[in-house]
Design an enzyme around this catalytic site. Structure first.
Site, PDB file in Angstrom:
ATOM      1  CE  LYS A  30      -6.600  -7.721  -1.590  1.00 56.57           C
ATOM      2  NZ  LYS A  30      -7.234  -7.415  -0.312  1.00 56.57           N
ATOM      3  CE  LYS A  78      -4.432  -1.678   1.392  1.00 57.27           C
ATOM      4  NZ  LYS A  78      -5.636  -1.575   2.177  1.00 57.27           N
ATOM      5  CE  LYS A  93     -13.646  -2.651   1.065  1.00 59.70           C
ATOM      6  NZ  LYS A  93     -12.578  -2.830   2.060  1.00 59.70           N
TER       7      LYS A  93
HETATM    8  N1  AQP Z   1      -9.995 -10.511  -2.896  1.00 56.58           N
HETATM    9  C1  AQP Z   1     -10.349 -10.998  -1.725  1.00 56.58           C
HETATM   10  N2  AQP Z   1     -10.637 -12.307  -1.567  1.00 56.58           N
HETATM   11  C2  AQP Z   1     -11.026 -12.819  -0.367  1.00 56.58           C
HETATM   12  N3  AQP Z   1     -11.158 -12.065   0.746  1.00 56.58           N
HETATM   13  C3  AQP Z   1     -10.893 -10.745   0.630  1.00 56.58           C
HETATM   14  N4  AQP Z   1     -10.924  -9.738   1.509  1.00 56.58           N
HETATM   15  C4  AQP Z   1     -10.553  -8.592   0.904  1.00 56.58           C
HETATM   16  N5  AQP Z   1     -10.276  -8.812  -0.381  1.00 56.58           N
HETATM   17  C5  AQP Z   1     -10.469 -10.149  -0.591  1.00 56.58           C
HETATM   18  C6  AQP Z   1     -11.319  -9.908   2.900  1.00 56.58           C
HETATM   19  O1  AQP Z   1     -12.388  -9.008   3.165  1.00 56.58           O
HETATM   20  C7  AQP Z   1     -12.296  -8.604   4.526  1.00 56.58           C
HETATM   21  C8  AQP Z   1     -12.422  -7.114   4.598  1.00 56.58           C
HETATM   22  O2  AQP Z   1     -11.344  -6.520   3.916  1.00 56.58           O
HETATM   23  P1  AQP Z   1     -10.983  -5.020   4.225  1.00 56.58           P
HETATM   24  O3  AQP Z   1     -12.064  -4.172   3.747  1.00 56.58           O
HETATM   25  O4  AQP Z   1     -10.696  -4.850   5.639  1.00 56.58           O
HETATM   26  O5  AQP Z   1      -9.642  -4.681   3.527  1.00 56.58           O
HETATM   27  P2  AQP Z   1      -8.796  -5.185   2.348  1.00 56.58           P
HETATM   28  O6  AQP Z   1      -8.350  -6.578   2.561  1.00 56.58           O
HETATM   29  O7  AQP Z   1      -7.713  -4.204   2.208  1.00 56.58           O
HETATM   30  O8  AQP Z   1      -9.805  -5.119   1.135  1.00 56.58           O
HETATM   31  P3  AQP Z   1      -9.578  -4.611  -0.304  1.00 56.58           P
HETATM   32  O9  AQP Z   1     -10.824  -4.823  -1.009  1.00 56.58           O
HETATM   33  O10 AQP Z   1      -8.370  -5.199  -0.918  1.00 56.58           O
HETATM   34  O11 AQP Z   1      -9.385  -3.055  -0.111  1.00 56.58           O
HETATM   35  P4  AQP Z   1      -8.237  -2.110  -0.621  1.00 56.58           P
HETATM   36  O12 AQP Z   1      -8.304  -2.102  -2.093  1.00 56.58           O
HETATM   37  O13 AQP Z   1      -8.623  -0.779  -0.017  1.00 56.58           O
HETATM   38  O14 AQP Z   1      -6.954  -2.643  -0.093  1.00 56.58           O
HETATM   39  C9  AQP Z   1     -10.981  -9.117   5.084  1.00 56.58           C
HETATM   40  O15 AQP Z   1     -11.218 -10.277   5.867  1.00 56.58           O
HETATM   41  C10 AQP Z   1     -10.209  -9.477   3.854  1.00 56.58           C
HETATM   42  O16 AQP Z   1      -9.306 -10.542   4.080  1.00 56.58           O
END
Ligand code: AQP
Length: 344
Positions: A207, A115, A210
């Site tokens: 992955k 990040k 968001k």
């Molecule tokens: N691609 C994924 N596959 C399976 N699980 C996922 N999680 C996130 N992406 C995937 C799981 O969703 C939960 C909440 O995630 P989060 O919102 O706390 O943060 P994150 O992992 O940083 O999600 P993003 O979507 O990837 O956001 P950005 O783009 O902002 O970094 C967690 O249990 C996570 O494991």
């Protein structure tokens, strides 16, 4: 050895574009676990501000994640649903954990490296300290089980290391205050099923996220049937038919991802999906996937939109959830202060 009551904690960041990965990797597990555990599900807004957020958008994102929890089937009365910033003990314990965690441990965190990217000097201190706050989120409830996607495994391991170091560093004080052998449980990650790491629809090596600039890379929980169909049909694939055995997915990340998504949505294993679709071409498989995704995600999106029109209802759930969560969190913090030797 101290026996802890089984308790589940997990969180989702209100950073917009809640997607299929969040749903399959985390939220569906939350729904299943509520049958057998005492559960706390948190909208982790303090984590969201580790990167820049527009305040008005953050407010609506907090309500959107809350609506998603409820629309997916989490009962806000039997479980505790709340937003992190309403329970100040999360940050209070996080400071204690900042003093327990070692720089070397945090330096190994791959999410920070990803990040912060090349501009590390300009990343917030909060982004670096994020895993200590995450450990506090879990341990302020002395939670024993944490359902997360694969990407959070390393942070969970760090939470266990922090719990263990606190228990070791203060073992005499823990015993002197009558808290048993150890104060914090070592929380267990629950990372299970065929979709613990859902990949981008545009790139099987990335992955689903968001923050991906391409909206076609993910299925958002708010997408309607037409958008779901369009995105699935456009999803990157190769030119071969689907294999009949799971080994055949080995070097085909996009095919593997779509089969995993199908399996998770249909509550099957990947092997079962391939038994039904082995030999089929992608246009046949994608049509079946569109039908399944629309059937499963469509009602959730509709319910989310409906819930979000009633802000007072959502805000009341969060406020009442925070009041209930705070009771547990304050009890933990009082004990932690005694263990540390603070006067209170
Ligand atoms: N691609 C994924 N596959 C399976 N699980 C996922 N999680 C996130 N992406 C995937 C799981 O969703 C939960 C909440 O995630 P989060 O919102 O706390 O943060 P994150 O992992 O940083 O999600 P993003 O979507 O990837 O956001 P950005 O783009 O902002 O970094 C967690 O249990 C996570 O494991």
């Amino acid at each position: 050895m101290t026996k802890f009551p089984e308790r589940v904690f997990s969180g989702v960041q209100p950073t917009g574009n809640l997607h299929l990965g969040n749903y399959l990797g985390a939220i569906t597990k939350f729904v299943d676990l509520q049958k057998n555990y005492e559960c706390l599900y948190c909208v982790v807004d303090l984590h969201a501000i580790t990167v820049a957020q527009d305040p008005a958008k953050l407010t609506s994102n907090i309500r959107e994640v809350t609506a998603a929890f409820i629309a997916a089937g989490i009962d806000p009365e039997t479980n505790i649903i709340f937003n992190q910033s309403q329970v100040a003990e999360h940050t209070e314990l996080a400071w204690v954990f900042n003093c327990v965690a070692r720089m070397g441990w945090l330096n190994r965190m791959t999410q920070f490296k990803e990040k912060a990217g090349k501009d590390r000097e300009n990343a917030s201190v909060g982004l670096y300290a994020y895993p200590a706050l995450m450990a506090a989120d879990i341990l302020v409830y002395r939670a024993t089980h944490v359902p997360v996607g694969e990407d959070q495994k390393q942070h969970l391991e760090l939470a266990r290391d922090i719990a263990q170091k606190f228990n070791n560093d203060f073992s005499k004080s823990i015993q002197d205050h009558g808290f048993g052998d150890v104060f914090f449980p070592l929380p267990e990650p629950l990372i299970q099923g065929p979709a613990t790491r859902v990949m981008s629809l545009r790139d099987g090596a990335k992955k689903m996220s968001k923050s991906d600039v391409s909206d076609n890379s993910r299925l958002n929980l708010s997408d309607d049937a037409d958008v779901i169909a369009q995105k699935v049909r456009k999803a990157k694939t190769d030119s071969e038919a689907l294999p009949s055995e799971i080994e055949g997915l080995g070097s085909r990340p996009e095919a593997d991802n779509l089969v995993g998504i199908f399996a998770a949505l249909n509550e099957q294993s990947k092997a079962e999906v391939l038994r039904d679709f082995g030999g089929a071409n992608f246009s046949t498989f994608k049509s079946a996937l569109v039908d399944l995704a629309v059937a499963k995600l469509g009602p959730i999106g509709t319910k989310m939109r409906e819930l979000q029109t009633d802000q007072a209802y959502i805000d009341d759930i969060l406020r009442r959830g925070a009041d209930r969560a705070r009771v547990h969190a304050q009890a933990t913090m009082s004990s932690v202060k005694d263990i540390l030797g603070f006067v209170r």
